[in-house]
Design an enzyme around this catalytic site. Structure first.
Site, PDB file in Angstrom:
ATOM      1  CE  LYS A  62      -3.633  -2.702   2.102  1.00 50.84           C
ATOM      2  NZ  LYS A  62      -4.175  -3.278   3.346  1.00 50.84           N
ATOM      3  CD  GLN A 106      -3.127  -4.890   6.633  1.00 55.25           C
ATOM      4  OE1 GLN A 106      -3.032  -3.909   5.891  1.00 55.25           O
ATOM      5  NE2 GLN A 106      -3.696  -6.017   6.246  1.00 55.25           N
ATOM      6  CG  ASP A 129      -9.603  -0.522   4.474  1.00 56.38           C
ATOM      7  OD1 ASP A 129      -9.585  -0.832   3.270  1.00 56.38           O
ATOM      8  OD2 ASP A 129      -9.285  -1.308   5.384  1.00 56.38           O
TER       9      ASP A 129
END
Length: 295
Positions: A62, A106, A129
């Site tokens: 990322k 994450q 996200d």
């Protein structure tokens, strides 16, 4: 693209890697415009808790994607002994930092941390996200929100290839909060008739056999057999499981290209679109923060 008309033709490869590269060129232009008009660089903060090697790899990928489009990437690493309270405080710090436009926590975090509470702490404006309950609810109700990145990336890939969705039977295998459930809602919003299958589903094969669109999102290697897929179906494999030969997905893909009208390769299909969507939505957030949003 009509499923019926392409059933006997060679299957279309839904190449996420190629599309992501194309979109990155557009994103570089948008990032440059933000820098020129505001003097600020769009920035994604990634939080990695613990030392899981797969998670570290994903975070690095990322960060590399950010660099390719000219964005900044702030990598926050916290030890595995981090408490929920400490992680919440770090998220608050990033929420209050005007130089941070998107926040990624994450998954997964260590088991002792309340992951859901930490997801919910992310400011909706920075939830690029698509992990908060409010964001999910707004997406499901077709209001402005950042969609969960993997299903949003799949929808973008389908749209790019002109795959018709309205009126189609879609079967999503998997019901996770960040993939199966939002995928089902996005397909429903696109006027599909949606069935969600999971570990308690009886006669999975029967559900798959009637599907015009199959989405494998269950996290079990090759659980969905090619023999179950009807001719002309669109096959989306959101799974990835490393093997000595490179990896397999949730769907047995060996003979799918001779059955399906379109399919995602593994790897190179869904994965690149997930990261690309994260970066694209961070650029969206930076434009909104700068008052440059034209939507």
């Amino acid at each position: 693209m009509s499923i019926a008309s392409t059933a006997q033709a060679s299957a279309t490869v839904l190449d996420g890697k190629a599309l992501a590269k194309q979109i990155e060129q557009q994103l570089r232009t948008r990032v440059d415009a933000i820098k020129d008009k505001t003097g600020r660089t769009p920035s994604l903060a990634t939080i990695l808790v613990g030392d899981d090697p797969a998670s570290a790899t994903y975070v690095r990928m990322k960060g590399n994607a950010c660099k390719r489009v000219g964005m900044d990437s702030i990598r926050v690493e916290m030890p595995s002994v981090t408490t929920t309270e400490q992680l919440l405080a770090k998220i608050d710090e990033l929420n209050n930092n005007p130089d941070v436009h998107g926040i990624l926590l994450q998954h997964p975090v260590p088991e002792h941390i309340d992951e859901r509470a930490c997801f919910e702490q992310i400011d909706l404006a920075k939830d690029v996200d698509g992990v908060t309950c409010i964001g999910f609810g707004r997406m499901a109700m077709q209001q402005s929100a950042y969609g969960s990145c993997t299903p949003q990336g799949i929808m973008h890939l389908l749209a790019h290839h002109g795959i018709e969705l309205a009126g189609k039977e879609a079967v999503v295998v998997g019901r996770s909060a960040i993939l199966g459930k939002p995928m089902a809602m996005m397909l429903l919003n696109a006027n599909c008739t949606v069935t969600i299958c999971h570990s308690r589903t009886q006669d999975l094969a029967a559900h798959i056999q009637r599907a015009d669109i199959v989405v494998g999102a269950v996290g079990v290697p090759e659980l969905i057999q090619a023999a179950w897929i009807k001719a002309g179906a669109v096959v989306i494999d959101a799974g990835f499981h490393p093997t000595d030969n490179g990896g397999v997905g949730d769907i047995e893909m060996q003979s799918v290209e001779s059955i399906a009208s379109a399919y995602t390769p593994v790897p190179g299909g869904v994965g690149p679109m997930t990261i690309n969507t994260l970066i694209r939505q961070t650029v969206d957030a930076a434009e909104k923060a700068a008052g440059l949003d034209n939507s």
